[in-house]
Scaffold this motif. Sequence first.
Motif, mmCIF file in Angstrom:
data_model
loop_
_atom_site.group_PDB
_atom_site.id
_atom_site.type_symbol
_atom_site.label_atom_id
_atom_site.label_comp_id
_atom_site.label_asym_id
_atom_site.label_seq_id
_atom_site.Cartn_x
_atom_site.Cartn_y
_atom_site.Cartn_z
ATOM 1 N N PHE A 104 -39.177 12.639 21.435
ATOM 2 C CA PHE A 104 -38.487 11.428 21.023
ATOM 3 C C PHE A 104 -38.669 10.374 22.115
ATOM 4 O O PHE A 104 -38.969 10.693 23.268
ATOM 5 N N SER A 105 -38.463 9.115 21.750
ATOM 6 C CA SER A 105 -38.548 8.041 22.743
ATOM 7 C C SER A 105 -37.197 7.882 23.426
ATOM 8 O O SER A 105 -36.151 8.217 22.857
ATOM 9 N N THR A 106 -37.234 7.371 24.634
ATOM 10 C CA THR A 106 -35.994 7.097 25.357
ATOM 11 C C THR A 106 -35.124 6.133 24.560
ATOM 12 O O THR A 106 -33.897 6.268 24.523
ATOM 13 N N ARG A 107 -35.761 5.184 23.890
ATOM 14 C CA ARG A 107 -35.014 4.203 23.104
ATOM 15 C C ARG A 107 -34.226 4.873 21.993
ATOM 16 O O ARG A 107 -33.082 4.497 21.722
ATOM 17 N N VAL A 108 -34.822 5.878 21.349
ATOM 18 C CA VAL A 108 -34.133 6.588 20.270
ATOM 19 C C VAL A 108 -32.892 7.289 20.805
ATOM 20 O O VAL A 108 -31.804 7.207 20.218
ATOM 21 N N LEU A 109 -33.026 7.995 21.917
ATOM 22 C CA LEU A 109 -31.877 8.706 22.474
ATOM 23 C C LEU A 109 -30.780 7.729 22.891
ATOM 24 O O LEU A 109 -29.592 7.961 22.617
ATOM 25 N N LEU A 110 -31.157 6.641 23.548
ATOM 26 C CA LEU A 110 -30.161 5.662 23.971
ATOM 27 C C LEU A 110 -29.428 5.067 22.764
ATOM 28 O O LEU A 110 -28.222 4.818 22.821
ATOM 29 N N ALA A 111 -30.151 4.870 21.664
ATOM 30 C CA ALA A 111 -29.523 4.324 20.459
ATOM 31 C C ALA A 111 -28.524 5.320 19.878
ATOM 32 O O ALA A 111 -27.427 4.934 19.439
ATOM 33 N N ARG A 112 -28.885 6.610 19.868
ATOM 34 C CA ARG A 112 -27.969 7.634 19.354
ATOM 35 C C ARG A 112 -26.733 7.745 20.241
ATOM 36 O O ARG A 112 -25.616 7.914 19.748
ATOM 37 N N VAL A 113 -26.937 7.686 21.552
ATOM 38 C CA VAL A 113 -25.805 7.741 22.489
ATOM 39 C C VAL A 113 -24.877 6.558 22.254
ATOM 40 O O VAL A 113 -23.651 6.706 22.156
ATOM 41 N N ALA A 114 -25.458 5.360 22.140
ATOM 42 C CA ALA A 114 -24.647 4.156 21.939
ATOM 43 C C ALA A 114 -23.873 4.230 20.629
ATOM 44 O O ALA A 114 -22.696 3.855 20.567
ATOM 45 N N ALA A 115 -24.527 4.728 19.572
ATOM 46 C CA ALA A 115 -23.862 4.821 18.269
ATOM 47 C C ALA A 115 -22.699 5.801 18.307
ATOM 48 O O ALA A 115 -21.625 5.535 17.763
#
Length: 231
Positions: A104-115
């Motif tokens: 996965f991309s770092t952006r995807v993980l950060l988006a899931r964390v933020a959500a």
Amino acid sequence: MAKILFVEDDAALVDLLALALEDAGHTVTSARDGAEGLELTRAERHDLVISDVNMPRLDGFTLCRRLREASNPVPIILLTSRDDEIDQALGLDLGADDYVIKPFSTRVLLARVAALLRRQALHAGAERARAAVAIGPLELDLDRLDVRYRGAPIATTLTEFRLLEALAARPGVVFSRDRLLELARGDDSRVDARLVDTYIRRLRRKLEAVDPAFDGIETVIGAGYRYRDAP
């Protein structure tokens, strides 16, 4: 912003993602496996746990299960390498709030964390118009994220709580699986609608442990679910 526990045995991945999470304003503590991660959750409170599935000593599935058995409601994101591991996780009803499939991309993980953190904050925010939802013997404290049925406390994950809240706040209204996912997760990330069936099954099991005759959550074949109107 948030205190995050990252449980992962790949040191290079830990370094990469911890840096990204810290750049996003979070504080990150790491553990090399589930056993170490479990000890850290017992020693201090975290706002979120991110855990790999495949690890030595104690894997991510077992870590997740033990946290829920201990009534720890901390939001959990599982990192998994295979789609079939998600099927296994669903079958075990572990209580994770989200998952991300590698690579996965770092952006995807950060988006899931933020959500996930945003969903958590929505419940604690002062802007909430109501402090509680009550229907029959079911009571939900929206500020404390507490559930009680016939006076007995029910331990739920954040996602389970939001799903139950959505149903109980509008008794008799039928919600599709997609709509319940939207309400429970608070974001537009794409996940299998079967997750709703897993959440419902877990909720029913917990409520039936208090009252074996519980039938408040009704399946509407071909449409979704609804909470029965109080008699």
